[in-house]
Design a protein around this motif. Structure first.
Motif, PDB file in Angstrom:
ATOM      1  N   GLN A  85      46.391  39.339  32.805  1.00  0.00           N
ATOM      2  CA  GLN A  85      45.606  40.628  33.559  1.00  0.00           C
ATOM      3  C   GLN A  85      44.806  39.767  34.473  1.00  0.00           C
ATOM      4  O   GLN A  85      44.439  38.717  34.442  1.00  0.00           O
ATOM      5  N   TYR A  86      44.316  40.575  35.731  1.00  0.00           N
ATOM      6  CA  TYR A  86      43.605  40.137  36.694  1.00  0.00           C
ATOM      7  C   TYR A  86      42.572  41.135  36.736  1.00  0.00           C
ATOM      8  O   TYR A  86      42.508  42.246  36.451  1.00  0.00           O
ATOM      9  N   PHE A  87      41.075  40.584  37.163  1.00  0.00           N
ATOM     10  CA  PHE A  87      39.958  41.217  36.989  1.00  0.00           C
ATOM     11  C   PHE A  87      39.189  40.926  38.233  1.00  0.00           C
ATOM     12  O   PHE A  87      39.351  39.833  38.854  1.00  0.00           O
ATOM     13  N   ASP A  88      38.579  41.776  38.877  1.00  0.00           N
ATOM     14  CA  ASP A  88      37.578  41.544  40.013  1.00  0.00           C
ATOM     15  C   ASP A  88      36.404  40.789  39.467  1.00  0.00           C
ATOM     16  O   ASP A  88      35.603  41.246  38.466  1.00  0.00           O
ATOM     17  N   PRO A  89      35.933  39.551  39.991  1.00  0.00           N
ATOM     18  CA  PRO A  89      34.755  38.808  39.601  1.00  0.00           C
ATOM     19  C   PRO A  89      33.487  39.641  39.694  1.00  0.00           C
ATOM     20  O   PRO A  89      32.615  39.330  38.901  1.00  0.00           O
ATOM     21  N   SER A  90      33.560  40.465  40.874  1.00  0.00           N
ATOM     22  CA  SER A  90      32.254  41.187  41.082  1.00  0.00           C
ATOM     23  C   SER A  90      31.760  42.279  40.176  1.00  0.00           C
ATOM     24  O   SER A  90      30.910  42.451  39.785  1.00  0.00           O
ATOM     25  N   THR A  91      32.967  42.925  39.835  1.00  0.00           N
ATOM     26  CA  THR A  91      32.808  44.264  39.004  1.00  0.00           C
ATOM     27  C   THR A  91      33.244  44.080  37.715  1.00  0.00           C
ATOM     28  O   THR A  91      33.061  44.922  36.796  1.00  0.00           O
ATOM     29  N   LEU A  92      34.194  42.954  37.354  1.00  0.00           N
ATOM     30  CA  LEU A  92      34.798  42.827  36.227  1.00  0.00           C
ATOM     31  C   LEU A  92      35.669  44.193  35.670  1.00  0.00           C
ATOM     32  O   LEU A  92      36.150  44.207  34.595  1.00  0.00           O
ATOM     33  N   GLU A  93      36.035  44.778  36.768  1.00  0.00           N
ATOM     34  CA  GLU A  93      37.117  45.906  36.314  1.00  0.00           C
ATOM     35  C   GLU A  93      38.572  45.269  36.562  1.00  0.00           C
ATOM     36  O   GLU A  93      38.978  44.282  37.472  1.00  0.00           O
ATOM     37  N   ARG A  94      39.427  45.822  35.865  1.00  0.00           N
ATOM     38  CA  ARG A  94      41.021  45.174  35.937  1.00  0.00           C
ATOM     39  C   ARG A  94      41.521  45.764  37.380  1.00  0.00           C
ATOM     40  O   ARG A  94      41.464  46.699  37.942  1.00  0.00           O
ATOM     41  N   VAL A  95      42.197  44.736  37.872  1.00  0.00           N
ATOM     42  CA  VAL A  95      42.927  45.044  38.966  1.00  0.00           C
ATOM     43  C   VAL A  95      44.498  45.180  38.804  1.00  0.00           C
ATOM     44  O   VAL A  95      45.011  44.363  38.100  1.00  0.00           O
TER      45      VAL A  95
END
Length: 96
Positions: A85-95
Motif C-alpha cells: 500500500q502507499y501512504f502520504d508521508p505528510s499525513t500518513l493517509e493511504r493513497v
C-alpha cells in the motif's frame, strides 16, 4: 505554458495506468512546523519512524520504504499474506 505541460503529463499518466504511480502530494495549503533538529536521520531511521507511526494508527505494517514522494508500506492482510500500500508521508493517509 506550465499548465499545458502539467495537463499533458496528467493525461498521459491517466492513459497508461501500468506506469502511473500513486500521487503523494499532500493536501496543499500551508504547513508550519516547529522544532529543533540536530544532525540528519538516515533513510532507515526515517523508515523505522514511519513504521512506528503507522502502527500507532492501527496499520499492521511490516516494512516501510521511501518510494518517490510516497511511503511504500507492506501491510499484513487479515486472512494471511501481505499487500503493498502507499501512504502520504505528510499525513500518513493511504493513497489510492
Amino acid at each position: 505554458m506550465h499548465r499545458l505541460v502539467l495537463a499533458s503529463a496528467l493525461v498521459f499518466l491517466a492513459s497508461v495506468p501500468a506506469m502511473a504511480g500513486p500521487l503523494c502530494l499532500g493536501r496543499g495549503g500551508a504547513h508550519i512546523s516547529f522544532g529543533i533538529s540536530i544532525g540528519e536521520f538516515s533513510e532507515s531511521e526515517r523508515n523505522e519512524f514511519y513504521l512506528m507511526r503507522l502502527k500507532q494508527r492501527g496499520v499492521d505494517a511490516t516494512d516501510v520504504r521511501t518510494w518517490g514522494e510516497c511511503l511504500q508500506v507492506f501491510v499484513r492482510k487479515p486472512g494471511g499474506g501481505e499487500e503493498m500500500q502507499y501512504f502520504d508521508p505528510s499525513t500518513l493517509e493511504r493513497v489510492q
